[in-house]
Structure formats: C-alpha cells, structure tokens
Design an enzyme around this catalytic site. Structure first.
Site, PDB file in Angstrom:
ATOM      1  N   GLU A  28       8.066   0.301  11.976  1.00 23.97           N
ATOM      2  CA  GLU A  28       9.213   1.217  11.826  1.00 23.97           C
ATOM      3  C   GLU A  28       8.639   2.626  11.889  1.00 23.97           C
ATOM      4  O   GLU A  28       7.977   3.060  10.947  1.00 23.97           O
ATOM      5  CB  GLU A  28       9.890   1.017  10.455  1.00 23.97           C
ATOM      6  N   GLY A  82       3.986   6.857  10.919  1.00 26.98           N
ATOM      7  CA  GLY A  82       3.991   7.575  12.189  1.00 26.98           C
ATOM      8  C   GLY A  82       3.419   6.740  13.332  1.00 26.98           C
ATOM      9  O   GLY A  82       2.658   5.793  13.093  1.00 26.98           O
ATOM     10  N   LYS A 117       0.844  -1.201   0.000  1.00 27.99           N
ATOM     11  CA  LYS A 117       0.000   0.000   0.000  1.00 27.99           C
ATOM     12  C   LYS A 117       0.874   1.244   0.000  1.00 27.99           C
ATOM     13  O   LYS A 117       1.578   1.526   0.963  1.00 27.99           O
ATOM     14  CB  LYS A 117      -0.923   0.040   1.216  1.00 27.99           C
ATOM     15  N   CYS A 159      13.066   9.760   8.779  1.00 32.55           N
ATOM     16  CA  CYS A 159      12.784   9.213  10.110  1.00 32.55           C
ATOM     17  C   CYS A 159      14.008   9.289  11.013  1.00 32.55           C
ATOM     18  O   CYS A 159      13.882   9.408  12.215  1.00 32.55           O
ATOM     19  CB  CYS A 159      12.291   7.780   9.994  1.00 32.55           C
ATOM     20  N   GLU A 173       8.616  14.547  17.293  1.00 29.67           N
ATOM     21  CA  GLU A 173       9.105  14.526  15.916  1.00 29.67           C
ATOM     22  C   GLU A 173       8.364  15.563  15.087  1.00 29.67           C
ATOM     23  O   GLU A 173       7.138  15.632  15.134  1.00 29.67           O
ATOM     24  CB  GLU A 173       8.874  13.132  15.306  1.00 29.67           C
TER      25      GLU A 173
END
Ligand code: NAD
Length: 489
Positions: free
Chosen positions: A249, A228, A174, A283, A381
């Site tokens: 991840e 996220g 996806k 990231c 973040e």
C-alpha cells in the site's frame, strides 16, 4: 523527556538493543525515548511468532475463540483511544481532533474482523472421480511481517492485524522509527486482551537494521507493507530471500476533479479536507486539483479565502485544525520541491513557505501549475500540504490528466451530472473513487491502489482471505486395494 517505551516480544516487554529519542514535531524537542530493535530482537520476535503459530495456546484455538480475543482488543482500543491519541499527537504532530476520532474508529476494524474469524470457511469439491472426497481446508498463511509508516499507524496496523489474527496467523508488527509511540503503547492492549505470547510482537527500529531483517527473514510467510514506493522496492528485493507473499500500500498523487456543474462550495470544503487535513500527510491526499477551466477563477478565489481561515495551532489543542509536518526532513523536502516547481513556472496562490514558529510547520500551499504540465509538484507525491492546480476543458481531457501520473490510489469527482459521474469513475485509474465526497473509509470497504501506488486490498471480507491459504485434502473412499502402482487416478 520522561517517557520511555518498550518493545513487545514473545509476551514480554523489553528495552531493546539501544534507545533513540523521538521528537515532538510541534516543538522540535525530544519528548520520549524509543527502544531500538536490531537483528537479535527481530530474530527473536519472528521465532516467537513462528512457535506461537502451531502452539496449542493459539494454533489450537477455535476460530470463534480468536474472534472473542479480537472483540476484547477492540473494546480495549476504544477505551484507550484518548491516551493513544495523545501519544500519537505528541509523536507525529497530527492534530488531536483527528487522532482521537480516528483511533476510536479503529476499534470498529477489530470488531469487523472479529466477526469474520469464524466465517473463513473451507469448501467441498465435487471432484470428477467417483471414489474420492476432496475438500479445501482453509489455513492461516503463517507468520506475517506487518510494516507500517508513521502516519495513521493504528489504523494501518488494524487493517493488517485484524484479518491476520482472524485467520489464525501470528504477527511481527514493525512501527516506524519516526513515531513508534502509539504502536508500542498498543502492545500493552494486546497483552491485556490475553493473546498468547508470540502471537503479536511489536518492534521498532530503522530500515536496514530492523525492517530489512524482518522482511527477509526465512520464517516470514507474508509481508504486509504500507509506506513509500522506494521502501517498497527494498521490500520486494528482501522477499527474494524468503519468497514471502507481499502486499503493498504505497503513496499517491490523487486527482481531485471538479466539473463546472458541481456544487462548488461543497467541493471547496472537500478540497480543503482532501489536501490540508493532517497537513497533507495522507496517502490519499487529493493533491492535484483538476478544475474545469470555465469555473477556475471562481473556485480558486473561494478556495484561497477558505484556506486563509484554517486555524493553525498546537496539535494537542482541540480547536486546532492544522498542525506541523512529522519530521524536519519532510519540511526541507517540501521546501525544495516547491522551490523547483516555482522555477519551472508554477505560481504560488497562497503559502509556499515554512511558517515562522517553533516546530515543523509549512503553510497550506496552492500552486497554479496551469500550462506547466511537467511541474515536479504535479508529478510526484510530496506527502504534505501542497495543492497543485491544473485545468481541463472536456471530460476526455479531465480523464487523460487524471491518469497522467504513475500512481493510482484515489480520485475525487465532483459533479451533479449522474451519467458523467458513472463514466468518469469507470475510466479513472485508481483503487478508490469518491464522488461528491472525499477521504471516507470503512472496515467493510476494500482499499488499495494500482501502479506505483501498490497492489493488494485492505479492508473488507476478501482482505481476510489474503491471510489464508488452502489445503486440498483428498480422501479415497474405496475399500478395494490399490492394484496398479503405475497408474494414478
Ligand atoms: P517509509 O516507506 O519511509 O517507511 C515505512 C516503513 O518501512 C517504516 O516502518 C520504515 O522503518 C520501514 N523501512 C524503511 N526501510 C526499510 C527496508 N529497507 N526494509 C524494510 N522496511 C523498511 O514511509 P513513511 O515516510 O514512514 O510514510 C510515508 C509514505 O507512506 C508515503 O509515501 C505515503 O503515501 C505512504 N502511505 C501509504 C498508505 C496507503 O495505505 N496506501 C497509507 C499511509 C501512508
């Protein structure tokens, strides 16, 4: 707007349930129409993957034959790298300098896992029963839902598809709705490589209508997710339905630790790469500079001077070093977080505002957060070009500050003291530590985090084992009949 992309389901290209425009972040204008997968398309993709798993065209292939298909795919990715890079740059705003070199290197990931396909061995167990033979048959885990974000998507797919296909799994990939072009184009290479229908399916669509349907589908056996933390929580809840195996991840707030004994100019350049490459949308962005107090002024003066020389420009021009953010939402979020952090006491050393030009550009920004421990920009973040600075006065304090967020993805340590490098790298909580370098990756090396940065490792040999499961096979070697049905041995 002339480009029209398609979904790839069961070996066929198709239009999807609807279309939606994809915006070029450098101009703010739509440049392509993307196909949207909803429940019907996702279900068909999973059903195709499920059938292909045991179908002789794939399930009957030898591991070496799977490896050969992956080698072919690697060659095709390498050849198509310039075209894929152009699409990625249009769709995400990431500079062509980076997309072209990164995609060419993606081919190495497919080659690495191609070579692993026929090395995923089972084993024989010297079981403690004299008339039994027991062996472990290594089998594919099943249907994999690979869900990826918009950034570095060819790379983040390769670390999932490479090991999954080497192991004999089938995949529904996806792509993010923010910029699905590169992966929909990649589907053409999968087709050309000759993977049987249903082995790899590529869809895109929105979270609730596509991602949630996929990750909760009863026939999905593993969800390999990158994105996220908030979405990850949805994924974990979704997999309460199918009890699929999950790897996550997620994001980070990685410390970039500079000791007074470091080669400061080298550390300045690495810091620029760590937070301003890809306009901070990485990231592993080294978004928290922890600088030893005695060299703070010198380091920041050199850093600000270097940042002023970054070449901002259109992402599709080779000389451009710094481009826009991927989405307007992202730009607005960064503006808001920087404003709140300044209100908390952070000082803007450079940047701190959107750039006055078309597209979603935000200036390379450095915030001095010394003494403002709880500044929002230092704790969460941002996924953007904002560096938050703090100081330390001892090795112990540097480690405490490095470990003071909920994340644990990456860390940079800059020092010429060998023993300190060893001590600090052991105690920093992160899945990756770079010493006197930053942002280096290789297919041979595991990558992943801990805490809110997720779990699971991608890259390296062990990642391929994550796409397998074992079957313990017992064979009774005695010719004597089984006599007592109530005593099992
Ligand atoms: P995101 O979490 O918004 O989206 C990721 C994917 O999840 C997209 O394909 C999206 O459509 C899908 N999704 C959304 N809602 C869903 C749902 N309810 N169920 C299933 N799927 C759903 O992430 P993003 O904004 O595209 O990417 C940025 C994030 O990704 C950052 O946090 C960044 O740090 C992280 N990231 C991590 C790594 C890593 O390897 N650790 C690499 C790149 C990016």
């Amino acid at each position: 707007m002339s480009f029209q992309f398609q979904l790839y389901i069961d070996g066929q290209f198709e239009a999807g349930a609807a279309t939606f425009p994809s915006v070029n972040p450098a101009t703010g204008q739509a440049w392509a129409q993307m196909p949207e997968a909803r429940t019907g398309e996702v279900n068909r993709a999973v059903e195709a993957a499920s059938r292909a798993l045991t179908d002789s065209a794939w399930g009957g292939l030898t591991a070496s034959a799977r490896g050969k298909l992956l080698y072919r795919l690697a060659d095709l990715v390498e050849r198509a790298a310039p075209r894929l890079a152009e699409i990625e740059t249009n769709d995400t705003g990431k500079i062509i300098r980076e997309t072209s070199s990164q995609i060419a290197y993606v081919a190495e990931y497919y080659r690495y896992y191609a070579g692993i396909a026929d090395k995923l061995e089972g084993s024989h167990i010297p079981v403690d029963k004299p008339d039994m033979q027991v062996w472990l048959d290594r089998q594919p885990v099943g249907v994999v839902a690979a869900i990826v974000p918009w950034n570095s998507q060819l790379f983040l797919s390769a670390v999932k598809l490479g090991p999954a296909l080497a192991a004999g799994c089938t995949v529904v990939l996806k792509a993010s709705e923010e910029a699905p072009g590169p992966l929909l184009e990649f589907a053409r290479l999968v087709h050309e490589a000759g993977f049987p229908p249903g082995v790899v399916n590529v869809v895109t669509g929105f979270g609730p209508e596509c991602g949630a349907v996929l990750s909760s589908h009863p026939d999905v056996d593993k969800v390999a997710f990158t994105g996220g933390p908030e979405t990850a929580r949805h994924i974990v809840r979704n997999t309460a339905n199918n009890l699929a195996k999950v790897s996550l991840e997620l994001g980070g707030k990685s410390p970039f630790m500079v000791f007074a004994d470091a080669d400061l100019q080298s550390a300045v350049n690495a810091q620029v790469a760590a937070i301003f490459a890809a306009s901070g949308q990485s990231c592993v962005a080294g978004s928290r500079l922890l600088i030893e107090a005695s060299v703070k002024d010198e380091f920041l003066a050199r850093l600000v001077e270097r940042v002023a020389r970054i070449r901002v420009g259109l992402p599709n021009e080779m000389e451009t070093e710094y481009g826009p953010l991927c989405t307007e939402r992202q730009l607005r979020n960064i503006e808001a977080v920087v404003e709140r952090s300044v209100n908390q006491g952070a000082k803007v050393l450079t940047g701190g505002k959107a750039l006055e030009r078309d597209g979603y550009y935000y200036a390379p920004t450095i915030l001095d957060c010394t003494g403002v421990d709880n500044a929002e920009s230092i704790m969460t973040e941002l996924f953007g070009p904002v560096l938050s600075v703090d100081t330390f006065s001892s090795e112990q304090e540097s480690i405490e500050k490095a470990n003071s967020t909920v994340y644990g993805l990456a860390a940079g340590i800059f020092t010429t003291n060998l023993t300190r490098a060893h001590r600090v790298s052991k105690r920093v909580r992160s899945g990756v530590v770079w010493i006197n370098t930053y942002r280096a990756v290789s297919p041979l090396v595991p990558f992943g985090g801990s805490g809110v940065s997720g779990h699971g490792r991608e890259g390296g040999f062990a990642a391929a084992l994550e796409y397998t499961t074992t079957k313990s096979v017992w064979l009774r070697t005695s010719d004597d009949p089984i006599s007592d049905p109530f005593v099992m041995r």
